[in-house]
Motif scaffolding. Structure first.
Motif, PDB file in Angstrom:
ATOM      1  N   ALA A  58       5.806 -12.441  11.593  1.00 37.77           N
ATOM      2  CA  ALA A  58       4.639 -12.893  12.266  1.00 37.77           C
ATOM      3  C   ALA A  58       5.006 -13.564  13.643  1.00 37.77           C
ATOM      4  O   ALA A  58       4.251 -13.553  14.585  1.00 37.77           O
ATOM      5  N   GLN A  59       5.754 -14.602  13.319  1.00 36.26           N
ATOM      6  CA  GLN A  59       6.258 -15.583  14.323  1.00 36.26           C
ATOM      7  C   GLN A  59       7.093 -14.898  15.470  1.00 36.26           C
ATOM      8  O   GLN A  59       6.906 -15.105  16.459  1.00 36.26           O
TER       9      GLN A  59
ATOM     10  N   MET B 221       2.194  -8.373  -2.586  1.00 35.04           N
ATOM     11  CA  MET B 221       0.971  -7.295  -2.833  1.00 35.04           C
ATOM     12  C   MET B 221      -0.156  -8.001  -3.320  1.00 35.04           C
ATOM     13  O   MET B 221      -1.393  -7.795  -2.960  1.00 35.04           O
ATOM     14  N   GLN B 222      -0.001  -9.093  -4.288  1.00 36.44           N
ATOM     15  CA  GLN B 222      -0.962 -10.196  -4.665  1.00 36.44           C
ATOM     16  C   GLN B 222      -2.020 -10.560  -3.449  1.00 36.44           C
ATOM     17  O   GLN B 222      -3.116 -10.709  -3.600  1.00 36.44           O
ATOM     18  N   ARG B 223      -1.109 -11.143  -2.432  1.00 36.28           N
ATOM     19  CA  ARG B 223      -1.780 -11.590  -1.368  1.00 36.28           C
ATOM     20  C   ARG B 223      -2.760 -10.562  -0.746  1.00 36.28           C
ATOM     21  O   ARG B 223      -3.736 -10.927  -0.108  1.00 36.28           O
ATOM     22  N   ALA B 224      -2.160  -9.293  -0.443  1.00 34.57           N
ATOM     23  CA  ALA B 224      -2.915  -8.191   0.195  1.00 34.57           C
ATOM     24  C   ALA B 224      -4.215  -7.988  -0.650  1.00 34.57           C
ATOM     25  O   ALA B 224      -5.126  -8.023   0.031  1.00 34.57           O
ATOM     26  N   LEU B 225      -4.213  -7.785  -1.709  1.00 34.18           N
ATOM     27  CA  LEU B 225      -5.256  -7.559  -2.876  1.00 34.18           C
ATOM     28  C   LEU B 225      -6.127  -8.806  -2.588  1.00 34.18           C
ATOM     29  O   LEU B 225      -7.429  -8.544  -2.636  1.00 34.18           O
ATOM     30  N   ALA B 226      -5.816 -10.063  -2.728  1.00 28.91           N
ATOM     31  CA  ALA B 226      -6.778 -11.086  -2.543  1.00 28.91           C
ATOM     32  C   ALA B 226      -7.574 -11.224  -1.369  1.00 28.91           C
ATOM     33  O   ALA B 226      -8.596 -11.448  -1.035  1.00 28.91           O
ATOM     34  N   LYS B 227      -6.898 -10.891  -0.052  1.00 27.78           N
ATOM     35  CA  LYS B 227      -7.560 -10.639   1.151  1.00 27.78           C
ATOM     36  C   LYS B 227      -8.542  -9.580   1.017  1.00 27.78           C
ATOM     37  O   LYS B 227      -9.726  -9.757   1.741  1.00 27.78           O
TER      38      LYS B 227
ATOM     39  N   LEU C 289       6.175   1.360   5.468  1.00 29.60           N
ATOM     40  CA  LEU C 289       6.276   0.004   6.166  1.00 29.60           C
ATOM     41  C   LEU C 289       6.900  -0.090   7.438  1.00 29.60           C
ATOM     42  O   LEU C 289       8.272   0.315   7.195  1.00 29.60           O
ATOM     43  N   GLN C 290       6.642  -0.859   8.526  1.00 28.03           N
ATOM     44  CA  GLN C 290       7.572  -0.740   9.371  1.00 28.03           C
ATOM     45  C   GLN C 290       8.137  -2.324   9.347  1.00 28.03           C
ATOM     46  O   GLN C 290       7.546  -3.309   8.705  1.00 28.03           O
ATOM     47  N   SER C 291       9.383  -2.348  10.020  1.00 28.22           N
ATOM     48  CA  SER C 291      10.105  -3.682   9.687  1.00 28.22           C
ATOM     49  C   SER C 291       9.721  -4.707  10.564  1.00 28.22           C
ATOM     50  O   SER C 291      10.175  -5.742  10.469  1.00 28.22           O
TER      51      SER C 291
ATOM     52  N   ALA D   2       0.171  -7.486   6.068  1.00 25.92           N
ATOM     53  CA  ALA D   2      -0.685  -7.203   6.983  1.00 25.92           C
ATOM     54  C   ALA D   2      -0.722  -5.591   6.787  1.00 25.92           C
ATOM     55  O   ALA D   2      -1.954  -4.835   6.647  1.00 25.92           O
ATOM     56  N   GLN D   3       0.463  -4.974   6.402  1.00 26.20           N
ATOM     57  CA  GLN D   3       0.478  -3.644   6.546  1.00 26.20           C
ATOM     58  C   GLN D   3      -0.164  -2.850   5.222  1.00 26.20           C
ATOM     59  O   GLN D   3      -0.584  -2.012   4.990  1.00 26.20           O
ATOM     60  N   LEU D   4       0.021  -3.805   3.883  1.00 25.77           N
ATOM     61  CA  LEU D   4      -0.232  -3.481   2.649  1.00 25.77           C
ATOM     62  C   LEU D   4      -1.728  -3.598   2.860  1.00 25.77           C
ATOM     63  O   LEU D   4      -2.411  -2.589   2.214  1.00 25.77           O
ATOM     64  N   VAL D   5      -2.397  -4.582   3.345  1.00 28.44           N
ATOM     65  CA  VAL D   5      -3.950  -4.634   3.453  1.00 28.44           C
ATOM     66  C   VAL D   5      -4.143  -3.411   4.177  1.00 28.44           C
ATOM     67  O   VAL D   5      -5.162  -2.371   3.396  1.00 28.44           O
TER      68      VAL D   5
END
Lengths: 232, 125
Positions: free
Chosen positions: A216-217, B51-57, B5-7, B13-16
């Motif tokens: 991100a940064q 993945m967990q973070r994306a699902l939480a979002k 997924l792009q690098s 963000a891409q998972l979301v």
């Protein structure tokens, strides 16, 4: 939660070479961490210190609150950089050996992974290709239910398809409270599975951040950043 | 299905985006149960915490909800899903107009071009 690895001002010197000069590091539970650095930067030395294979010159190193020793070997599953398996043994004998040695070894999982990589359990280590031997070693290490997995170059010698399988094995099998520390220079292959990365150079930690923060940064992959930081 | 997924962008963000795309296109239908975090992580070859973070979002956004003990589900509110779909469409259009802008077209000219291309394709059939 208690940190799985905690070290303060860790120093290790070899004749004519300072391998680690004042490393401070905390690794909490539930993380997959990449230990990244160019050749000779101190990655393997650090992992060997965590395993008690080397003794630090000064500084403090605690694994789950204990100094490296018998107690910590119970909770660490270590993949060394080179093979230490007896090459006259076949895979089945190796599995029995590990079963005897480690109470947390899960035999069924080991056989399941062998089958998925089509490795014959009767094959002797001696007759295997380098890649197959590495796969067997990693299967043995990942079949333990350990707190901390220390993997020194786990994907160096295997083909890209097996690499994906190995990475998926790591994500699918590690214990959710445990952590995995992977040292490698094949960054592009591993960065998707990492939470955090640690850049190490000449025995010092130069960067410690999460993969998504870096992306991100910096608007670039960890692989790109590594190439910039360590440009020759 | 592949997770491309792009690098150079944050994985999270891409998972979301990808899960949202699967919800609005009906791959994960309204009210259905989502695979477990670890299963999804292995499928996408990403870290389970990410993945967990994306699902939480997505849960925060109201597209998913968690039922204690039985897992994570896609919302049953179809209006919420339609809204997400419209947001995604608006975003695509905005990006398209932006790219056309860099080529020197106004949005009206871009619309003309779309119509023209559509007519030509119909003629071929």
């Amino acid at each position: 939660m208690q940190n799985l690895i905690e070290c303060r001002d860790l120093v290790k010197t070899f004749p004519g070479c300072q391998a680690l000069c004042g490393v401070n590091l905390q690794i909490p539970g539930g993380r997959i961490v990449g230990l990244l650095g160019p050749n000779g930067s101190g990655k393997s030395t650090f992992l060997k210190l965590c395993n008690g294979l080397l003794v630090p010159d000064s500084g403090e190193l605690l694994i789950c609150g204990h100094a490296p020793g018998v107690e910590t070997k119970k909770v660490i599953s270590y993949l060394p950089e080179r093979s230490y398996l007896n090459d006259w043994m076949n895979v089945r004998q190796m599995i029995r050996f590990f079963e005897d040695f480690y109470p947390d070894f899960e035999t069924a999982r080991a056989y399941d992974m062998l089958a998925r990589l089509s490795i014959n359990p009767s094959q002797r280590m001696k007759t295997m290709s380098k890649g197959t031997r590495e796969k067997v070693q990693l299967i043995l290490v990942m079949s333990r239910r350990a707190q901390l997995y220390l993997l020194d170059e786990p994907i160096g010698g295997v083909d890209p398809a097996a690499r994906d399988f190995i990475l998926n094995t790591i994500i699918g099998n590690y214990n959710p409270e445990g952590s995995v520390l992977i040292s490698t220079h094949l960054i592009a292959d591993v960065e998707q599975v990492l939470d955090d990365v640690i850049f190490i150079n000449n025995g010092r930690i130069v960067l410690c951040d999460s993969v998504d923060n870096i992306r991100a940064q910096q608007d670039k992959s960890v692989d790109m950043l590594f190439r910039e930081v360590f440009r020759c | 299905m592949a997770w491309n997924l792009q690098s150079d962008r944050p994985i999270y963000a891409q998972l979301v985006e990808e899960i949202q795309r699967r919800i609005v296109t009906g791959v994960y239908p309204a009210g259905s149960r989502l695979p477990a975090v670890r299963e999804l992580a292995v499928e996408a070859s990403v870290n389970p915490n990410t993945m967990q973070r994306a699902l939480a979002k997505l849960e925060e956004d109201g597209l998913l909800y968690t039922q204690r003990t039985s897992g994570r589900f896609v919302t049953e509110e179809t209006e919420r899903i339609m809204q997400a779909k419209e947001e995604m469409a608006a975003d695509l259009i905005r990006r398209f107009i932006e790219s056309m802008g860099t080529l020197g077209y106004t949005s009206e000219q871009a619309m003309e071009l779309i119509k023209k291309q559509k007519e030509e394709e119909q003629c071929k059939i």
